[in-house]
Design a protein around this motif. Sequence first.
Motif, PDB file in Angstrom:
ATOM      1  N   LEU A   3       0.865  -1.182   0.000  1.00  0.00           N
ATOM      2  CA  LEU A   3       0.000   0.000   0.000  1.00  0.00           C
ATOM      3  C   LEU A   3       0.898   1.227   0.000  1.00  0.00           C
ATOM      4  O   LEU A   3       1.824   1.306   0.810  1.00  0.00           O
ATOM      5  CB  LEU A   3      -0.857  -0.025   1.283  1.00  0.00           C
ATOM      6  CG  LEU A   3      -1.667   1.222   1.611  1.00  0.00           C
ATOM      7  CD1 LEU A   3      -2.804   1.399   0.610  1.00  0.00           C
ATOM      8  CD2 LEU A   3      -2.250   1.119   3.031  1.00  0.00           C
ATOM      9  N   THR A   4       0.646   2.140  -0.922  1.00  0.00           N
ATOM     10  CA  THR A   4       1.418   3.376  -0.935  1.00  0.00           C
ATOM     11  C   THR A   4       0.469   4.557  -0.853  1.00  0.00           C
ATOM     12  O   THR A   4      -0.466   4.663  -1.659  1.00  0.00           O
ATOM     13  CB  THR A   4       2.269   3.486  -2.228  1.00  0.00           C
ATOM     14  OG1 THR A   4       3.140   2.376  -2.269  1.00  0.00           O
ATOM     15  CG2 THR A   4       3.101   4.766  -2.224  1.00  0.00           C
ATOM     16  N   LEU A   5       0.705   5.403   0.131  1.00  0.00           N
ATOM     17  CA  LEU A   5      -0.014   6.666   0.211  1.00  0.00           C
ATOM     18  C   LEU A   5       1.000   7.747  -0.122  1.00  0.00           C
ATOM     19  O   LEU A   5       2.022   7.869   0.558  1.00  0.00           O
ATOM     20  CB  LEU A   5      -0.564   6.906   1.618  1.00  0.00           C
ATOM     21  CG  LEU A   5      -1.474   5.830   2.204  1.00  0.00           C
ATOM     22  CD1 LEU A   5      -1.984   6.233   3.562  1.00  0.00           C
ATOM     23  CD2 LEU A   5      -2.650   5.573   1.279  1.00  0.00           C
ATOM     24  N   SER A   6       0.725   8.470  -1.184  1.00  0.00           N
ATOM     25  CA  SER A   6       1.709   9.432  -1.647  1.00  0.00           C
ATOM     26  C   SER A   6       1.129  10.846  -1.551  1.00  0.00           C
ATOM     27  O   SER A   6       0.214  11.197  -2.291  1.00  0.00           O
ATOM     28  CB  SER A   6       2.055   9.060  -3.094  1.00  0.00           C
ATOM     29  OG  SER A   6       3.011   9.912  -3.589  1.00  0.00           O
ATOM     30  N   ASP A  21      -0.493  15.961   3.630  1.00  0.00           N
ATOM     31  CA  ASP A  21       0.704  15.443   2.963  1.00  0.00           C
ATOM     32  C   ASP A  21       1.190  14.134   3.590  1.00  0.00           C
ATOM     33  O   ASP A  21       2.361  13.991   3.935  1.00  0.00           O
ATOM     34  CB  ASP A  21       1.804  16.515   3.057  1.00  0.00           C
ATOM     35  CG  ASP A  21       2.827  16.341   1.949  1.00  0.00           C
ATOM     36  OD1 ASP A  21       2.452  15.812   0.892  1.00  0.00           O
ATOM     37  OD2 ASP A  21       3.990  16.712   2.159  1.00  0.00           O
ATOM     38  N   PHE A  22       0.288  13.205   3.729  1.00  0.00           N
ATOM     39  CA  PHE A  22       0.595  11.938   4.416  1.00  0.00           C
ATOM     40  C   PHE A  22       1.260  10.974   3.432  1.00  0.00           C
ATOM     41  O   PHE A  22       0.742  10.705   2.357  1.00  0.00           O
ATOM     42  CB  PHE A  22      -0.708  11.334   4.943  1.00  0.00           C
ATOM     43  CG  PHE A  22      -0.508  10.198   5.896  1.00  0.00           C
ATOM     44  CD1 PHE A  22      -0.642  10.384   7.254  1.00  0.00           C
ATOM     45  CD2 PHE A  22      -0.181   8.925   5.430  1.00  0.00           C
ATOM     46  CE1 PHE A  22      -0.464   9.335   8.146  1.00  0.00           C
ATOM     47  CE2 PHE A  22       0.001   7.877   6.318  1.00  0.00           C
ATOM     48  CZ  PHE A  22      -0.146   8.083   7.672  1.00  0.00           C
ATOM     49  N   CYS A  23       2.413  10.453   3.810  1.00  0.00           N
ATOM     50  CA  CYS A  23       3.115   9.482   2.955  1.00  0.00           C
ATOM     51  C   CYS A  23       3.379   8.210   3.753  1.00  0.00           C
ATOM     52  O   CYS A  23       3.772   8.277   4.918  1.00  0.00           O
ATOM     53  CB  CYS A  23       4.457  10.041   2.477  1.00  0.00           C
ATOM     54  SG  CYS A  23       4.283  11.465   1.395  1.00  0.00           S
ATOM     55  N   LEU A  24       3.160   7.081   3.102  1.00  0.00           N
ATOM     56  CA  LEU A  24       3.402   5.788   3.752  1.00  0.00           C
ATOM     57  C   LEU A  24       3.546   4.729   2.669  1.00  0.00           C
ATOM     58  O   LEU A  24       2.793   4.721   1.707  1.00  0.00           O
ATOM     59  CB  LEU A  24       2.204   5.426   4.648  1.00  0.00           C
ATOM     60  CG  LEU A  24       2.218   4.053   5.302  1.00  0.00           C
ATOM     61  CD1 LEU A  24       3.110   4.069   6.541  1.00  0.00           C
ATOM     62  CD2 LEU A  24       0.811   3.637   5.738  1.00  0.00           C
ATOM     63  N   ASP A  58      -2.068  10.415  -4.080  1.00  0.00           N
ATOM     64  CA  ASP A  58      -2.340   9.119  -4.701  1.00  0.00           C
ATOM     65  C   ASP A  58      -2.372   7.991  -3.684  1.00  0.00           C
ATOM     66  O   ASP A  58      -1.564   7.970  -2.758  1.00  0.00           O
ATOM     67  CB  ASP A  58      -1.253   8.793  -5.734  1.00  0.00           C
ATOM     68  CG  ASP A  58      -1.424   9.640  -6.982  1.00  0.00           C
ATOM     69  OD1 ASP A  58      -2.566  10.107  -7.229  1.00  0.00           O
ATOM     70  OD2 ASP A  58      -0.422   9.857  -7.681  1.00  0.00           O
ATOM     71  N   ILE A  59      -3.294   7.069  -3.904  1.00  0.00           N
ATOM     72  CA  ILE A  59      -3.337   5.839  -3.104  1.00  0.00           C
ATOM     73  C   ILE A  59      -3.153   4.676  -4.073  1.00  0.00           C
ATOM     74  O   ILE A  59      -3.904   4.540  -5.048  1.00  0.00           O
ATOM     75  CB  ILE A  59      -4.660   5.719  -2.334  1.00  0.00           C
ATOM     76  CG1 ILE A  59      -4.819   6.930  -1.400  1.00  0.00           C
ATOM     77  CG2 ILE A  59      -4.700   4.412  -1.536  1.00  0.00           C
ATOM     78  CD1 ILE A  59      -6.089   6.943  -0.574  1.00  0.00           C
ATOM     79  N   VAL A  60      -2.123   3.889  -3.804  1.00  0.00           N
ATOM     80  CA  VAL A  60      -1.805   2.770  -4.699  1.00  0.00           C
ATOM     81  C   VAL A  60      -1.879   1.481  -3.895  1.00  0.00           C
ATOM     82  O   VAL A  60      -1.286   1.379  -2.823  1.00  0.00           O
ATOM     83  CB  VAL A  60      -0.389   2.953  -5.306  1.00  0.00           C
ATOM     84  CG1 VAL A  60      -0.001   1.749  -6.161  1.00  0.00           C
ATOM     85  CG2 VAL A  60      -0.312   4.237  -6.126  1.00  0.00           C
ATOM     86  N   LYS A  65      -3.232   2.260  -8.983  1.00  0.00           N
ATOM     87  CA  LYS A  65      -3.740   3.499  -8.386  1.00  0.00           C
ATOM     88  C   LYS A  65      -5.244   3.342  -8.181  1.00  0.00           C
ATOM     89  O   LYS A  65      -5.964   3.044  -9.138  1.00  0.00           O
ATOM     90  CB  LYS A  65      -3.434   4.660  -9.328  1.00  0.00           C
ATOM     91  CG  LYS A  65      -3.674   6.012  -8.741  1.00  0.00           C
ATOM     92  CD  LYS A  65      -2.985   7.049  -9.594  1.00  0.00           C
ATOM     93  CE  LYS A  65      -3.856   8.274  -9.724  1.00  0.00           C
ATOM     94  NZ  LYS A  65      -3.285   9.293 -10.591  1.00  0.00           N
ATOM     95  N   VAL A  66      -5.701   3.538  -6.944  1.00  0.00           N
ATOM     96  CA  VAL A  66      -7.120   3.255  -6.666  1.00  0.00           C
ATOM     97  C   VAL A  66      -7.920   4.523  -6.354  1.00  0.00           C
ATOM     98  O   VAL A  66      -9.059   4.433  -5.900  1.00  0.00           O
ATOM     99  CB  VAL A  66      -7.261   2.250  -5.482  1.00  0.00           C
ATOM    100  CG1 VAL A  66      -6.635   0.906  -5.835  1.00  0.00           C
ATOM    101  CG2 VAL A  66      -6.667   2.808  -4.194  1.00  0.00           C
TER     102      VAL A  66
END
Length: 359
Positions: A3-6, A21-24, A58-60, A65-66
Amino acid sequence: MGLTLSHVSKTYPSGIQAVKDFCLTTDGKEFITVVGPSGCGKTTLLRLIAGLEKGEGDIVMDGRKVNDFSPKERSVAMVFQNYALFPYMNVYDNMAFGLKISGTDKDIIRVKVLEAAQILGLTGELNRRPAELSGGQRQRVALGRAMVLSPKYFLFDEPLSNLDTDLRLELRMQIAELYERLDATFVYVTHDKVEAMTMGTRIVVMQDGKVEQSGTPKHVFDCPANKFVGNFMSFYGMNFITGKLKKDGGCFVEFEDGATLPADELKDYDGNVTVGIRAEDARIVESGDGHLATVVNVEMLGGETLVYASYGGGTLTVKTQKNVTKGDEIVVAFDKEKARFFDPASGKNILWKKENSEY
Ligand code: ATP
């Protein structure tokens, strides 16, 4: 699986920016606990991952990309604090609901529900309605309802907050066992630092919509990135006292009251330093190098007490086995090994380096 939160952000129409601006990025299976004070944006973050809210960034999921996917199109299942069960349906139907509406074959539903019920100890409750169940059982039904969907991502929103201490412990262990058993990533939101520390393979500490620190529980506890994380990830809070760094026959911090603390690690640093010590790491000493303070409150914690003492316009907190009472003058000492050093202006841990972090 990943899971990528960009750079994910969410601003509500009211103008409140709940997530900033949350990234994970998760790699393979992980148990991410997201912890932070009330209102810091934890639920909003989960809702963004679930597709229940739209935001920026973006949420991947698993390389796809979802952003524009509906909740049903994402491989997610959410477990809520208030269980969100259908009151007029029995346990079986509550657990089967998601599969039924997705058109799954009845026999497959039966196998899945019975299997989940067995794992969760609900086999004997399948014909009962939520009103006839305890809080712990209801939350297990909600867990079962998520499990039968076999999602790749389980999203938990403070699932244990409504339960009493014993049940919370029991379900905490049950959720941890589920994580071991399933091939899925868990994102688990809580304001309870014990849950965050004990359950997560990685903790994300949030404040005011932003990530303050992310890392293994041990790393975040041992090496807080800043004063906020140090204090928040402490069971009884962190004491902070600011002093001047002196380099006169060794490197040490000198406080206004004349007490000193060796700080050889800071030999390349100049200026004032805020020293942080957790309440359980501070000591009451008979005499010697320490801070003279007056006891203003004492709380019993079984064999130990939590002592609050006024000092320099603030309060020092010490967990101790010593017998002290309100009004006593005490000397509070800090151990060098337990001290964390922060920049007084920015609050950042002076010795924290990104490369020290495991994430
Ligand atoms: P808690 O631990 O109390 O549940 P939280 O960390 O989950 O809090 P959120 O519920 O995500 O925080 O809320 C973050 C901020 O966004 C808060 O200031 C909240 O008031 C605001 N907020 C949440 N939902 C909405 C909404 N639907 N419309 C407008 N503002 C909202």
